[in-house]
Every structure is written in structure tokens, then in C-alpha cells.
Design a protein around this motif. Structure first.
Motif, PDB file in Angstrom:
ATOM      1  N   GLY A  26     -20.414  62.437 -14.678  1.00  9.89           N
ATOM      2  CA  GLY A  26     -20.958  63.695 -14.206  1.00  9.89           C
ATOM      3  C   GLY A  26     -21.833  63.416 -13.003  1.00  9.89           C
ATOM      4  N   ARG A  27     -23.022  63.923 -13.011  1.00 13.78           N
ATOM      5  CA  ARG A  27     -23.939  63.643 -11.912  1.00 13.78           C
ATOM      6  C   ARG A  27     -24.278  62.156 -11.889  1.00 13.78           C
ATOM      7  N   THR A  28     -24.501  61.625 -10.720  1.00 11.39           N
ATOM      8  CA  THR A  28     -24.755  60.211 -10.585  1.00 11.39           C
ATOM      9  C   THR A  28     -25.971  59.783 -11.408  1.00 11.39           C
ATOM     10  N   SER A  29     -25.832  58.659 -12.103  1.00  9.68           N
ATOM     11  CA  SER A  29     -26.927  58.186 -12.938  1.00  9.68           C
ATOM     12  C   SER A  29     -28.093  57.675 -12.114  1.00  9.68           C
ATOM     13  N   ARG A  30     -27.892  57.497 -10.796  1.00  9.25           N
ATOM     14  CA  ARG A  30     -28.994  57.006  -9.973  1.00  9.25           C
ATOM     15  C   ARG A  30     -30.185  57.958  -9.967  1.00  9.25           C
ATOM     16  N   SER A  31     -29.928  59.233 -10.305  1.00  5.28           N
ATOM     17  CA  SER A  31     -31.001  60.226 -10.303  1.00  5.28           C
ATOM     18  C   SER A  31     -31.797  60.236 -11.602  1.00  5.28           C
ATOM     19  N   TYR A  32     -31.391  59.413 -12.563  1.00  2.17           N
ATOM     20  CA  TYR A  32     -31.946  59.511 -13.901  1.00  2.17           C
ATOM     21  C   TYR A  32     -32.636  58.223 -14.329  1.00  2.17           C
ATOM     22  N   SER A  33     -33.802  58.378 -14.926  1.00  7.14           N
ATOM     23  CA  SER A  33     -34.325  57.269 -15.705  1.00  7.14           C
ATOM     24  C   SER A  33     -33.628  57.311 -17.057  1.00  7.14           C
ATOM     25  N   MET A  34     -33.493  56.151 -17.686  1.00  6.41           N
ATOM     26  CA  MET A  34     -32.691  56.033 -18.897  1.00  6.41           C
ATOM     27  C   MET A  34     -33.523  55.454 -20.033  1.00  6.41           C
ATOM     28  N   GLY A  35     -33.249  55.946 -21.224  1.00  6.63           N
ATOM     29  CA  GLY A  35     -33.952  55.437 -22.392  1.00  6.63           C
ATOM     30  C   GLY A  35     -32.991  55.106 -23.513  1.00  6.63           C
ATOM     31  N   TRP A  36     -33.416  54.184 -24.346  1.00  8.90           N
ATOM     32  CA  TRP A  36     -32.715  53.883 -25.595  1.00  8.90           C
ATOM     33  C   TRP A  36     -33.633  54.280 -26.752  1.00  8.90           C
ATOM     34  N   PHE A  37     -33.049  54.966 -27.717  1.00 12.70           N
ATOM     35  CA  PHE A  37     -33.759  55.381 -28.917  1.00 12.70           C
ATOM     36  C   PHE A  37     -32.931  54.980 -30.124  1.00 12.70           C
ATOM     37  N   ARG A  38     -33.542  55.013 -31.293  1.00  9.81           N
ATOM     38  CA  ARG A  38     -32.801  54.722 -32.510  1.00  9.81           C
ATOM     39  C   ARG A  38     -33.301  55.584 -33.643  1.00  9.81           C
ATOM     40  N   GLN A  39     -32.414  55.783 -34.607  1.00 10.91           N
ATOM     41  CA  GLN A  39     -32.764  56.605 -35.756  1.00 10.91           C
ATOM     42  C   GLN A  39     -32.156  56.004 -37.002  1.00 10.91           C
ATOM     43  N   ALA A  40     -33.011  55.608 -37.914  1.00 13.23           N
ATOM     44  CA  ALA A  40     -32.575  55.099 -39.214  1.00 13.23           C
ATOM     45  C   ALA A  40     -32.482  56.261 -40.185  1.00 13.23           C
ATOM     46  N   PRO A  41     -31.713  56.109 -41.263  1.00 10.48           N
ATOM     47  CA  PRO A  41     -31.570  57.204 -42.234  1.00 10.48           C
ATOM     48  C   PRO A  41     -32.927  57.661 -42.771  1.00 10.48           C
TER      49      PRO A  41
END
Length: 126
Positions: A26-41
Motif C-alpha cells: 500500500g502506501r510506502t512504509s518509509r512514511s511509517y514508524s514500525m512497532g512489534w507487539f505481542r499478546q499471550a492468552p
């Protein structure tokens, strides 16, 4: 809007390694800061790591510092999470997220991100 697809999850023994990838379209990722998240049950979704648009700034939650590394290749519209010395408590569904942000800015709060992938399961056996 940007679409995100994670991959690279799986089952690994404690002490092992995995590398997660998140491809943006979609839109170029260069415009975005990126994060990783996680979710346990049964748990809230929690922050793991983030990287700024240009990749110059990174930030980690304390429990993964020294074990996980976030990086990005903007030419490939891909963000990575290298996870080493995995522990059973790292077991969760891992999500990448994107936030349209100024250069250099990163955030560690779920509500600050408005684009999410579908998640990839990481299971660490003891």
C-alpha cells in the motif's frame, strides 16, 4: 493506509532463535514508524520493540533488551524482529504495527498505532 503481513513464527526450544518479518504494502512504509507487539492468552497486548522511519532510532521493552533486535529494509518494505535466546515467557502471538510518524519518532503504546498485521504465533518450549 498500509497493509501488513507477518511471517516467521513457529515452535522453538528455549534458547533458540527466530526471525519475524513484516512486509508492508500500500502506501510506502518509509512514511511509517514500525512497532512489534505481542499478546499471550488472557493477557493484554504489550509492546516489544519499535523502530523509527529511517531506522536510526530503536526502543525495546526491558524484558527483551539484549535478546531481540528490530531492523528494517525500506527498499523491501520489510521490518524484522530477530529473537535470540528465546524463553517460554516469550510465547505469544506477535503483531507488527505501523504509525504515520515524523522522522525519528517512535512510540511504545498500542493505541498510537493504527495499522496492524494479523499476527504470527511464536511458541517457546521449555
Amino acid at each position: 493506509q498500509v497493509q501488513l503481513v507477518e511471517s516467521g513464527g513457529g515452535l522453538v526450544q528455549a534458547g533458540g532463535s527466530l526471525r519475524l518479518s513484516c512486509v508492508a504494502s500500500g502506501r510506502t512504509s518509509r512514511s511509517y514508524s514500525m512497532g512489534w507487539f505481542r499478546q499471550a492468552p488472557g493477557m493484554w497486548r504489550e509492546f516489544v520493540a519499535a523502530i523509527s522511519r529511517g531506522g536510526t532510532n530503536t526502543y525495546y521493552t526491558d524484558s527483551v533488551k539484549g535478546r531481540f533486535t528490530v531492523s528494517r529494509d525500506n527498499a523491501k518494505n520489510t521490518v524484522y524482529l530477530q529473537m535470540n535466546n528465546l524463553k517460554p515467557e516469550d510465547t505469544a502471538v506477535y503483531y507488527c504495527a505501523a504509525r504515520n510518524a515524523p522522522l525519528g519518532e517512535i512510540r511504545a503504546v498500542v493505541s498510537e498505532y493504527d495499522n496492524w498485521g494479523q499476527g504470527t504465533q511464536v511458541t517457546v518450549s521449555s
